[in-house]
Enzyme design. Structure first.
Site, PDB file in Angstrom:
ATOM      1  N   HIS A 127      39.105 -37.444  44.940  1.00  0.00           N
ATOM      2  CA  HIS A 127      38.860 -37.326  43.428  1.00  0.00           C
ATOM      3  C   HIS A 127      37.390 -37.393  43.009  1.00  0.00           C
ATOM      4  O   HIS A 127      36.706 -36.584  42.409  1.00  0.00           O
ATOM      5  CB  HIS A 127      39.678 -38.461  42.811  1.00  0.00           C
ATOM      6  N   GLU A 128      36.750 -38.427  43.751  1.00  0.00           N
ATOM      7  CA  GLU A 128      35.325 -38.649  43.511  1.00  0.00           C
ATOM      8  C   GLU A 128      34.414 -37.517  43.966  1.00  0.00           C
ATOM      9  O   GLU A 128      33.388 -37.063  43.477  1.00  0.00           O
ATOM     10  CB  GLU A 128      34.936 -40.018  43.882  1.00  0.00           C
TER      11      GLU A 128
ATOM     12  N   HIS B 297      34.317 -34.563  41.635  1.00  0.00           N
ATOM     13  CA  HIS B 297      33.213 -34.886  40.524  1.00  0.00           C
ATOM     14  C   HIS B 297      31.663 -34.518  41.172  1.00  0.00           C
ATOM     15  O   HIS B 297      30.967 -33.703  40.648  1.00  0.00           O
ATOM     16  CB  HIS B 297      33.206 -36.403  40.340  1.00  0.00           C
TER      17      HIS B 297
END
Ligand SMILES: [Zn+2]
Length: 383
Positions: free
Chosen positions: A68-69, A72
């Protein structure tokens, strides 16, 4: 405990670190999976199996948060935004951004990338779970896979709460920003909504607590507190950057700081300097030449009885990019450096000459004065 970070590995040029608080959470997750979740949905397995599933489930969650990170961070890098790294801490991950995004569109894409990755991941894991069901895979494997596809959806949903600086709050800010073309206004509104959400979550926590769900209550209260602090903090951070940006370090430095000669013993340093001026850091000179600095932190490492046997030279640190800054550097840079190195005082250096000292205390005093006198104008200024 909080703020203690360990670097795990590097990937695509990003450092992945964990905050020690994450270890507590990982243990709690493994424990609740092993003792409650898996025994409820997958009956009749041994305690050891549940524990194995719990640990693998927690590790899987950890990987999913990293993915997820990373989405980003990778999108941020495409927009040319420097990212320091990824830190996993108590409530998931934080991709560390050094600056504000360059445009509303960039912020939107960056913010949505994380939850989008979680949703896709959830879909893929769901597919594998279904395949496993058809193929008659062992129950513990199906159990962990089921947990992971569900938790990725939860992760996406939680992060999409419109509570700045969570992803959903960033999406909201980017929309407000794109619509109004005013970053400060958009941040203020998004941060107020975020702070409101924080309050609601804290209130829910208290409610659960009163109704007897102690663990759930504490959990929601903490999440609420975190959301609230983060949203208030990120607005203040933006204001700080706006007030200080464009002002060189030279403007805030103290020009004739007290310095100490390198050959004196620690005893004399404490008596004649530390107790006299009450500073935590002194630049160290050899004649006219700056050789480094000495801090109270270093003095404390030497027992009182040995203060007369050591000199400043033996204990002092050399000049480095951690404790020095150029007078022409932007003050926001000095602030970031203080934050990163936890030094509240930096030596301002021109070549090998000491030009002055810049302290966090002076910056904060200036900030509060400026915000007090013209805070409204600053927060309403258009970009
Ligand atoms: Zn995210």
């Amino acid at each position: 405990m909080f703020g203690q970070r360990i670097t795990l590995f590097r990937l695509f040029g990003f450092e992945v670190k964990i905050d020690l608080s994450w270890l507590i959470i990982a243990t709690l997750i493994a424990w609740s999976l092993a003792s409650a979740v898996f025994p409820t949905y997958f009956e009749g397995l041994s305690a050891a199996t549940y524990w194995g599933m719990g640990v693998i489930g927690a590790l899987g969650l950890f990987l999913c948060v990293i993915i997820h990170e990373f989405s980003h961070s990778l999108v941020a890098r495409r927009f040319g935004l420097p990212m320091r790294g990824i830190t996993l801490f108590i409530f998931g991950g934080v991709a560390e951004m050094a600056e504000e995004p360059p445009s509303a569109k960039a912020e939107f894409v960056m913010a949505i990338a994380g939850p989008a990755a979680s949703v896709v991941l959830s879909g893929v894991l769901y597919g594998i779970t279904v395949l496993g069901g058809v193929g008659g895979w062992p129950a513990p494997v199906i159990g962990v896979l089921s947990y992971l596809w569900v938790i990725n959806l939860v992760l996406a949903a939680f992060n999409l709460l419109p509570a700045f600086p969570l992803d959903g709050g960033r999406v909201l800010r980017s929309l407000l920003w794109g619509y109004s073309k005013r970053l400060t206004w958009a941040t203020r509104v998004a941060s107020r909504i975020g702070s409101g959400f924080g309050f609601v979550l804290m209130f829910l926590g208290v409610l659960f607590f009163i109704r007897g769900d102690l663990v759930g209550g504490i959990w929601w209260f903490l999440i609420g507190l975190f959301v609230r602090n983060a949203s208030v903090g990120s607005y203040q951070q933006l204001l700080t950057r706006q007030v200080l940006a464009g002002h060189p370090v030279r403007q805030f430095m103290e020009e004739n700081p007290i310095t100490v000669p390198y050959q004196i013993p620690i005893e004399q340093l404490v008596e004649d300097y530390v107790y006299k001026y009450h500073f935590k850091m002194f630049p160290v000179l050899e004649g006219e030449h700056l050789v480094g600095c000495i801090t109270t932190r270093q003095i404390k490492e030497v027992p009182r009885s040995e203060w007369s046997q050591h000199t400043v030279r033996e204990l002092s640190d050399g000049c480095s990019t951690d404790n020095t800054i150029s007078p022409d550097a932007d003050t926001t840079e000095a602030l970031a450096q203080m934050h990163r190195t936890r030094n509240s005082r930096l030596m301002v250096v021109e070549g090998d000459r000491l030009a002055g000292i810049i302290t966090l205390k002076d910056l904060l005093r200036f900030l509060s004065l400026k915000l007090d006198l013209e805070g409204r104008q600053i927060s309403e200024r258009d970009e």
